[in-house]
Write a protein that holds these residues in place. Sequence first.
Motif, PDB file in Angstrom:
ATOM      1  N   GLU A 144       0.820  -1.211   0.000  1.00  0.00           N
ATOM      2  CA  GLU A 144       0.000   0.000   0.000  1.00  0.00           C
ATOM      3  C   GLU A 144       0.852   1.258   0.000  1.00  0.00           C
ATOM      4  OE1 GLU A 144      -3.201   0.583  -0.410  1.00  0.00           O
ATOM      5  OE2 GLU A 144      -3.549  -1.554  -0.710  1.00  0.00           O
ATOM      6  N   VAL A 145       1.901   1.279   0.804  1.00  0.00           N
ATOM      7  CA  VAL A 145       2.781   2.448   0.843  1.00  0.00           C
ATOM      8  C   VAL A 145       3.467   2.643  -0.505  1.00  0.00           C
ATOM      9  CG1 VAL A 145       4.896   3.409   1.854  1.00  0.00           C
ATOM     10  CG2 VAL A 145       3.152   2.389   3.335  1.00  0.00           C
ATOM     11  N   ALA A 146       4.032   1.564  -1.055  1.00  0.00           N
ATOM     12  CA  ALA A 146       4.744   1.667  -2.325  1.00  0.00           C
ATOM     13  C   ALA A 146       3.798   2.087  -3.445  1.00  0.00           C
ATOM     14  CB  ALA A 146       5.417   0.344  -2.661  1.00  0.00           C
ATOM     15  N   ARG A 147       2.619   1.505  -3.483  1.00  0.00           N
ATOM     16  CA  ARG A 147       1.660   1.822  -4.542  1.00  0.00           C
ATOM     17  C   ARG A 147       1.196   3.277  -4.439  1.00  0.00           C
ATOM     18  NH1 ARG A 147      -2.737  -2.534  -5.363  1.00  0.00           N
ATOM     19  NH2 ARG A 147      -3.010  -2.212  -3.129  1.00  0.00           N
ATOM     20  N   ALA A 148       0.991   3.758  -3.226  1.00  0.00           N
ATOM     21  CA  ALA A 148       0.503   5.126  -3.044  1.00  0.00           C
ATOM     22  C   ALA A 148       1.572   6.167  -3.335  1.00  0.00           C
ATOM     23  CB  ALA A 148      -0.022   5.301  -1.619  1.00  0.00           C
ATOM     24  N   GLU A 149       2.825   5.858  -3.017  1.00  0.00           N
ATOM     25  CA  GLU A 149       3.878   6.866  -3.087  1.00  0.00           C
ATOM     26  C   GLU A 149       4.648   6.880  -4.407  1.00  0.00           C
ATOM     27  OE1 GLU A 149       4.574   9.329  -0.889  1.00  0.00           O
ATOM     28  OE2 GLU A 149       2.681   8.667   0.003  1.00  0.00           O
ATOM     29  N   LEU A 150       4.545   5.824  -5.199  1.00  0.00           N
ATOM     30  CA  LEU A 150       5.285   5.757  -6.457  1.00  0.00           C
ATOM     31  C   LEU A 150       4.377   6.075  -7.633  1.00  0.00           C
ATOM     32  CD1 LEU A 150       7.298   2.468  -5.818  1.00  0.00           C
ATOM     33  CD2 LEU A 150       8.206   4.804  -5.756  1.00  0.00           C
TER      34      LEU A 150
END
Length: 251
Positions: A144-150
Amino acid sequence: MSALEIERQDEIAIVTLARPPMNAMTTELLEEASSVFGELAAQESVRAAVITGQGPAFSAGLDLKVVPRLGPSEQRRLIMALNDAFGALYAWPKPLVAAVNGHAIAGGLVLALCADCRIAADVALQVSLAEVKVAVTYPVAALEVARAELVPAAARRLILLGESLDMQQALSLGVFDRCVPPRSLLLEAVGQARRHAELPSKAFATIKRELRATSLARIAAARAGDGEPRLEEWLGEETRRAASAALRRPA
């Protein structure tokens, strides 16, 4: 022994990963991170924080020598620790700056992506989400963090294909906000944290929570034990083979 060092510079807390040279993540380090940032969130005298690492790496993620050999109960504890740590940092109600001093790989890069501002040292470093290469699928919070921030191009190259980026590629894709000479990294990060600390605190916390609401809801469910597919089956023989092969490759 503590895996984190905490220093205060007035209203700024500096949290340093203290497991050099690679600051590999253990279950204990992740659990400590959740606890530390929970305590810092409750301290009114702390207005912002910086997270950084000791040595040549910010963090190289999980220890591939250890993780593939964990039993089912140890895997479940590690998954919950990952979700708790990344969830706590991504939802932290105050400004958080990452001072990326070196390699940011796998969970180490996810940790940096949890920050509201990411400043990197201008050094030769590896930036990657190597999970697919070692057959490790993502716990909910990490994905979730990677998908939201990249941005989509960066997510495809890093998450799906497991590519490694150099500094210029990481900057152009927005993985880092800027880079600075290594000797001034911490000074720049603390200065940025001070500037962000001047923002109205209640408004900042509310807007941050609402901006990330969709991701934080999924992470919260995973932290509660719901919606986390990795709890049933995570690391298997494919992971052990891929991790062993990765460890044999020359650096």
